[in-house]
Motif scaffolding. Structure first.
Motif, PDB file in Angstrom:
ATOM      1  N   LEU A  78      89.455 -44.602 -63.545  1.00 27.96           N
ATOM      2  CA  LEU A  78      88.876 -43.883 -62.034  1.00 27.96           C
ATOM      3  C   LEU A  78      87.979 -43.237 -62.465  1.00 27.96           C
ATOM      4  O   LEU A  78      88.627 -42.247 -62.458  1.00 27.96           O
ATOM      5  N   PHE A 120      86.275 -49.283 -55.917  1.00 24.47           N
ATOM      6  CA  PHE A 120      87.621 -48.925 -55.185  1.00 24.47           C
ATOM      7  C   PHE A 120      87.639 -47.789 -54.647  1.00 24.47           C
ATOM      8  O   PHE A 120      87.010 -47.286 -54.541  1.00 24.47           O
ATOM      9  N   SER A 131      95.750 -33.612 -53.989  1.00 19.91           N
ATOM     10  CA  SER A 131      96.674 -33.363 -54.793  1.00 19.91           C
ATOM     11  C   SER A 131      97.555 -34.115 -54.923  1.00 19.91           C
ATOM     12  O   SER A 131      98.152 -34.645 -55.933  1.00 19.91           O
ATOM     13  N   GLU A 173      99.803 -40.174 -51.496  1.00 21.80           N
ATOM     14  CA  GLU A 173      99.659 -41.598 -52.500  1.00 21.80           C
ATOM     15  C   GLU A 173      98.697 -41.855 -51.623  1.00 21.80           C
ATOM     16  O   GLU A 173      97.833 -41.554 -50.536  1.00 21.80           O
ATOM     17  N   PHE A 176      94.727 -48.177 -52.311  1.00 21.15           N
ATOM     18  CA  PHE A 176      93.375 -48.530 -52.880  1.00 21.15           C
ATOM     19  C   PHE A 176      93.108 -50.082 -52.206  1.00 21.15           C
ATOM     20  O   PHE A 176      94.143 -50.924 -52.174  1.00 21.15           O
ATOM     21  N   GLY A 177      92.129 -50.035 -51.534  1.00 22.42           N
ATOM     22  CA  GLY A 177      91.357 -51.812 -51.413  1.00 22.42           C
ATOM     23  C   GLY A 177      91.183 -52.909 -52.926  1.00 22.42           C
ATOM     24  O   GLY A 177      91.278 -51.555 -53.324  1.00 22.42           O
ATOM     25  N   PRO A 178      91.339 -53.665 -52.754  1.00 20.27           N
ATOM     26  CA  PRO A 178      90.747 -54.952 -53.730  1.00 20.27           C
ATOM     27  C   PRO A 178      89.854 -54.762 -54.992  1.00 20.27           C
ATOM     28  O   PRO A 178      89.827 -55.189 -55.956  1.00 20.27           O
ATOM     29  N   SER A 184     100.046 -32.007 -59.907  1.00 24.10           N
ATOM     30  CA  SER A 184     101.141 -33.164 -59.868  1.00 24.10           C
ATOM     31  C   SER A 184     100.600 -34.510 -60.877  1.00 24.10           C
ATOM     32  O   SER A 184      99.213 -34.101 -60.869  1.00 24.10           O
ATOM     33  N   PHE A 188     100.893 -38.360 -61.053  1.00 25.80           N
ATOM     34  CA  PHE A 188     101.124 -39.806 -60.571  1.00 25.80           C
ATOM     35  C   PHE A 188     100.651 -40.653 -61.838  1.00 25.80           C
ATOM     36  O   PHE A 188     100.490 -40.066 -63.005  1.00 25.80           O
ATOM     37  N   TYR A 199     100.129 -45.054 -61.682  1.00 28.53           N
ATOM     38  CA  TYR A 199     100.305 -45.841 -60.870  1.00 28.53           C
ATOM     39  C   TYR A 199      99.275 -47.265 -61.495  1.00 28.53           C
ATOM     40  O   TYR A 199      99.119 -46.917 -62.719  1.00 28.53           O
ATOM     41  N   GLN A 259      98.480 -51.479 -62.009  1.00 27.01           N
ATOM     42  CA  GLN A 259      97.345 -52.575 -61.585  1.00 27.01           C
ATOM     43  C   GLN A 259      97.209 -53.741 -61.829  1.00 27.01           C
ATOM     44  O   GLN A 259      97.223 -53.929 -63.234  1.00 27.01           O
ATOM     45  N   LYS A 278      93.546 -56.925 -58.947  1.00 32.96           N
ATOM     46  CA  LYS A 278      94.408 -56.305 -57.863  1.00 32.96           C
ATOM     47  C   LYS A 278      93.689 -54.331 -57.964  1.00 32.96           C
ATOM     48  O   LYS A 278      93.232 -54.052 -58.731  1.00 32.96           O
ATOM     49  N   GLY A 279      93.718 -53.935 -56.836  1.00 27.91           N
ATOM     50  CA  GLY A 279      93.839 -53.203 -56.298  1.00 27.91           C
ATOM     51  C   GLY A 279      95.034 -51.780 -56.993  1.00 27.91           C
ATOM     52  O   GLY A 279      95.267 -52.349 -57.689  1.00 27.91           O
ATOM     53  N   LEU A 280      94.829 -50.657 -57.026  1.00 27.42           N
ATOM     54  CA  LEU A 280      95.779 -49.537 -57.550  1.00 27.42           C
ATOM     55  C   LEU A 280      97.092 -49.361 -56.901  1.00 27.42           C
ATOM     56  O   LEU A 280      96.689 -49.550 -55.645  1.00 27.42           O
ATOM     57  N   LEU A 310     100.160 -47.178 -55.998  1.00 25.69           N
ATOM     58  CA  LEU A 310     101.465 -45.979 -56.411  1.00 25.69           C
ATOM     59  C   LEU A 310     102.784 -46.473 -57.690  1.00 25.69           C
ATOM     60  O   LEU A 310     104.060 -46.914 -56.549  1.00 25.69           O
ATOM     61  N   LYS A 326     105.363 -40.148 -58.081  1.00 27.67           N
ATOM     62  CA  LYS A 326     104.955 -39.227 -58.016  1.00 27.67           C
ATOM     63  C   LYS A 326     105.735 -37.625 -58.322  1.00 27.67           C
ATOM     64  O   LYS A 326     106.845 -37.705 -57.985  1.00 27.67           O
ATOM     65  N   PHE A 341      98.540 -46.718 -65.421  1.00 30.31           N
ATOM     66  CA  PHE A 341      97.179 -45.333 -65.486  1.00 30.31           C
ATOM     67  C   PHE A 341      98.104 -44.706 -64.450  1.00 30.31           C
ATOM     68  O   PHE A 341      98.630 -43.728 -64.070  1.00 30.31           O
ATOM     69  N   LEU A 395      91.789 -36.342 -58.318  1.00 32.40           N
ATOM     70  CA  LEU A 395      92.360 -36.703 -58.729  1.00 32.40           C
ATOM     71  C   LEU A 395      92.258 -36.955 -60.213  1.00 32.40           C
ATOM     72  O   LEU A 395      90.782 -37.383 -60.338  1.00 32.40           O
ATOM     73  N   PHE A 430      91.918 -39.121 -64.008  1.00 33.27           N
ATOM     74  CA  PHE A 430      92.969 -40.430 -64.020  1.00 33.27           C
ATOM     75  C   PHE A 430      91.984 -40.923 -65.365  1.00 33.27           C
ATOM     76  O   PHE A 430      91.379 -40.207 -66.235  1.00 33.27           O
TER      77      PHE A 430
END
Lengths: 117, 113
Positions: free
Chosen positions: A43, A90, A102, A105, A108-110, B32, B34, B36, B38, B42-44, B46, B49, B90, B101, B103
């Protein structure tokens, strides 16, 4: 509690058309984000907002505009659509309590799948 | 500037066998980190972290990751794969504060019955 909702789910635009992608969150989060995801790539951040009335550019802002008049809504505007904007978009939000972008959490949307032809 | 490299674009495992998804990062500060996940269309979401506390981080669904500063790695593991683990994963890094962030390109995990 719906979380992050995005409309529309799918859209086909002709080159030069404009549209607005809608994003709403019901978690009272301060931070909101717009990302695009191209095939085989991670992303990329387009714009983000740390609160109502405050927005800032991300990594790939060209060709897009945003506004944040309320905590809940963060629409993304595409002006003069180009084929390079074909992507999945997204929207995400976070509460900003863990120390900003940073450490939080992100929820996210779909996604919205946009094709520009 | 920070960056992240996911070393495998696709990993295939049999159900019940261990999962290892590899991630190396570059950061000028204490990052930091993370992971994730997917699922298709769908969306991502978590998974876990790391934010400078314990170096072994436990996440949801039995996943964990270990922060190794000397190797600049943050690999994701799970002892036993389940069919429902099939998804795109990810690795994500941030330099702190309001730095956006970054990715990785993702690793597609396939689980074979």
């Amino acid at each position: 509690n719906a979380g992050v909702t995005q409309t529309p789910k799918f859209r086909i635009l002709k080159i030069g058309q404009s549209m607005t992608l809608q994003c709403t969150q019901d978690m009272n989060h301060n931070y909101m984000y717009w990302y695009r995801q191209d095939p085989g790539m991670g992303l990329k951040l387009i714009y983000y907002s740390v609160g109502a009335g405050i927005t800032d550019k991300g990594e790939v802002p060209n060709g897009y505009n945003v506004s944040r008049s309320t905590t809940e809504d963060f629409p993304l505007r595409l002006e003069l659509a180009a084929p390079s904007q074909t992507s999945v978009y997204f929207c995400a939000s976070s509460d900003g309590l863990a120390g900003g972008v940073s450490a939080d959490e992100q929820y996210f949307g779909p996604g919205t799948r946009l094709t520009v032809t | 500037a920070q960056s992240v490299t996911q070393l495998d674009s696709h990993v295939s495992v049999s159900e019940g066998t261990p999962v290892l998804l590899r991630c190396n990062y570059s950061s000028s500060y204490s990052p930091s980190l993370f992971w994730y996940v997917q699922h298709p269309n769908k969306g991502l979401q978590l998974l876990l972290k790391y934010t400078s506390a314990a170096t072994l981080v436990k996440g949801i669904n039995g996943f964990e990751a270990e922060f190794k500063k000397s190797e600049t790695s943050f690999h994701l593991t799970k002892p036993s794969a389940h069919m429902s683990d099939a998804a795109e994963y990810f690795c994500v890094v941030s330099d702190g504060g309001n730095t956006p962030l970054v990715f990785g390109k993702g690793t597609r995990l396939s689980v074979i019955a």
